[in-house]
Design an enzyme around this catalytic site. Structure first.
Site, mmCIF file in Angstrom:
data_model
loop_
_atom_site.group_PDB
_atom_site.id
_atom_site.type_symbol
_atom_site.label_atom_id
_atom_site.label_comp_id
_atom_site.label_asym_id
_atom_site.label_seq_id
_atom_site.Cartn_x
_atom_site.Cartn_y
_atom_site.Cartn_z
ATOM 1 N N LYS A 120 0.865 -1.181 0.000
ATOM 2 C CA LYS A 120 0.000 0.000 0.000
ATOM 3 C C LYS A 120 0.895 1.222 0.000
ATOM 4 O O LYS A 120 2.046 1.160 0.448
ATOM 5 C CB LYS A 120 -0.868 0.019 1.260
ATOM 6 C CG LYS A 120 -2.083 0.888 1.121
ATOM 7 C CD LYS A 120 -3.183 0.132 0.408
ATOM 8 C CE LYS A 120 -4.508 0.842 0.402
ATOM 9 N NZ LYS A 120 -5.591 -0.088 0.053
HETATM 10 N N1 GLU Z 1 -7.211 0.047 -3.202
HETATM 11 C C1 GLU Z 1 -7.943 -1.158 -3.467
HETATM 12 C C2 GLU Z 1 -7.935 -2.047 -2.240
HETATM 13 O O1 GLU Z 1 -7.782 -1.611 -1.132
HETATM 14 C C3 GLU Z 1 -7.502 -1.837 -4.737
HETATM 15 C C4 GLU Z 1 -6.075 -2.268 -4.784
HETATM 16 C C5 GLU Z 1 -5.617 -2.775 -6.163
HETATM 17 O O2 GLU Z 1 -6.422 -2.823 -7.073
HETATM 18 O O3 GLU Z 1 -4.436 -3.101 -6.243
HETATM 19 O O4 GLU Z 1 -8.178 -3.228 -2.312
#
Ligand code: GLU
Length: 430
Positions: A120
């Site tokens: 993240k």
């Molecule tokens: N931000 C989204 C999540 O928390 C998607 C992450 C992604 O598609 O890599 O799952």
């Protein structure tokens, strides 16, 4: 100071949790680790992130002042594949929140059985009021500074709160300048730049598919249900539209500005038109009544979708939630104290780890398409999304019912088990 003020509004029902998201995830991870009977000395390997990158982003904004933002990319675990996860732009982003969210991605990709690890990133910036050109500079600057650790076979960012397809386009372009055109380096891109059909709606659609699965288990007819949504960004607004397709009735919506309610039902498309297209405030939507944000939790409904920030469901509002089912569109919306209150009250919780996996599942499809320079039509993407979500729900439900666990406990156990197994098979530890 700003963070404290945001966390402690006058009405305790509307505050964010006092327990941090990192503590919440740690609690669930530890419980899964212990119930799997794994050795204590290896616990740290799977709890701590593999790599943390923290960078400074100084930007002169149009107010004439130099603002120094902090950017992060945290790669939690890569045993099952390249690191994967969103980029969050929000004033409350801090390193512990990003650590919690990176760890969630590791277990989320594992439970959904897609070949990624977890990561993240984010920047502690309030995007409201910023010009597009300012956002572009922040996005490009972050990408420049983490360029060495990302890439289609290393780590693949995607949108999250405060970012969208446009942000991903800037990041792809910046990565391309440094490394040559590489569309698979980020997902959630615009359709015009090799994004996938169905990606924008995927997290919300996935939540609704999970609700359909839960409804089938509980003997509820989705067409006969009422629902409420907290957060009307990408996830919340797509949940509202996908639920409408099933014939369900939206009876209340809350966001950072306040809350609205209508017993006759709120038209999701018109609300999207008002908020997203027209740039209007949720609370000024003319076809619903404005209510106190704290009263939103008490609106009777069949299903409640928290789709805002983490820590919004806690001991001051879990006792008053008037729903039968809660499907977590947000990451970490529920504290462990609230989890117990909801369980005692018989509210059926579909946890974030599986409920909101639709976004990363379609990110996986986008990455696959980019690697092949190929494109599927939207119905094909949506069908594949449905089958992954159904399989995931089925596996988690099976384990929960077999072992007497909640869906959340079962999901964490499956996720941790698969990551440990991949790590062992690679020969990292025995
Ligand atoms: N931000 C989204 C999540 O928390 C998607 C992450 C992604 O598609 O890599 O799952």
């Amino acid at each position: 100071m700003a963070t404290e003020a945001l966390r402690e509004p006058a009405d305790p029902r509307t505050r964010r949790a006092r327990v941090s998201e990192l503590e919440v995830v740690r609690h669930h991870f530890d419980r899964a680790w212990d119930s799997l009977g794994l050795s204590d000395d290896a616990r740290q390997i799977f709890w701590e992130p593999y790599r943390e990158v923290s960078v400074q982003i100084p930007i002169k904004l149009s107010d004439g002042a130099m603002h120094v933002f902090h950017g992060f990319r945290i790669q939690h675990n890569g045993a099952r594949g390249p690191y994967k996860g969103g980029m969050r732009f929000h004033p409350e982003v801090d390193i512990d929140e990003v650590r919690a969210l990176a760890s969630m991605m590791t277990w989320k990709t594992a439970v959904a059985s897609i070949p990624f690890g977890g990561a993240k990133g984010g920047v502690n910036v309030d995007t409201r009021g910023l010009k597009e050109e300012e956002l572009q500079r922040i996005a490009r600057s972050l990408l420049d500074k983490i360029d060495k650790v990302i890439g289609p076979n290393r780590d693949i960012p995607a949108p999250d709160i405060g970012t969208n397809a446009q942000t991903m386009a800037w990041m792809m372009d910046e990565y391309g300048k440094l490394n040559g055109h590489t569309p698979a380096c980020v997902t959630g891109k615009p359709i015009s730049l090799e994004g996938s059909y169905g990606r924008e709606a995927a997290t919300g659609r996935g939540c609704v598919i999970m609700f359909e699965e839960a409804a089938a288990r509980l003997g509820i007819d989705p067409a006969e249900t009422t629902f409420t949504v907290q957060g009307f960004g990408n996830v919340g607004s797509w949940i509202a539209r996908a639920m409408r397709e099933l014939g369900a009735k939206l009876v209340a919506v809350a966001d950072q500005d306040g809350a609205i309610r209508s017993e006759a039902g709120i038209d999701a498309d018109r609300l999207v038109e008002h908020v997203h297209v027209g740039g209007g405030k949720l609370t000024e939507y003319p076809e619903a009544e404005e209510i106190e944000t704290g009263d939103f939790y008490e609106v009777p409904c069949d299903v409640f979708f928290p789709a805002a920030l983490g820590g919004m469901v806690h001991e001051d509002n879990a006792p008053i939630l008037a729903c039968r089912v809660m499907v977590e569109g947000a990451n970490n919306p529920t504290t462990f104290a609230a989890d117990e209150i909801l369980a005692d009250r018989g509210i059926y919780v579909v946890p974030d780890l599986i409920a909101n996996a639709g976004g990363v599942v379609v990110s996986y499809f986008e990455w696959v398409q980019n690697l092949q320079h190929f494109r599927w039509e939207e119905p094909a993407v949506n069908d594949m999304l449905r089958s992954v979500m159904k399989r995931t729900f089925g596996e988690v439900l099976h384990r929960a019912e077999r072992d007497g666990r909640s869906l959340r406990e079962a999901a964490f156990e499956i996720g941790v088990d698969r990551v440990v197994e991949a790590s062992r098979t690679r020969g990292y530890f025995s």
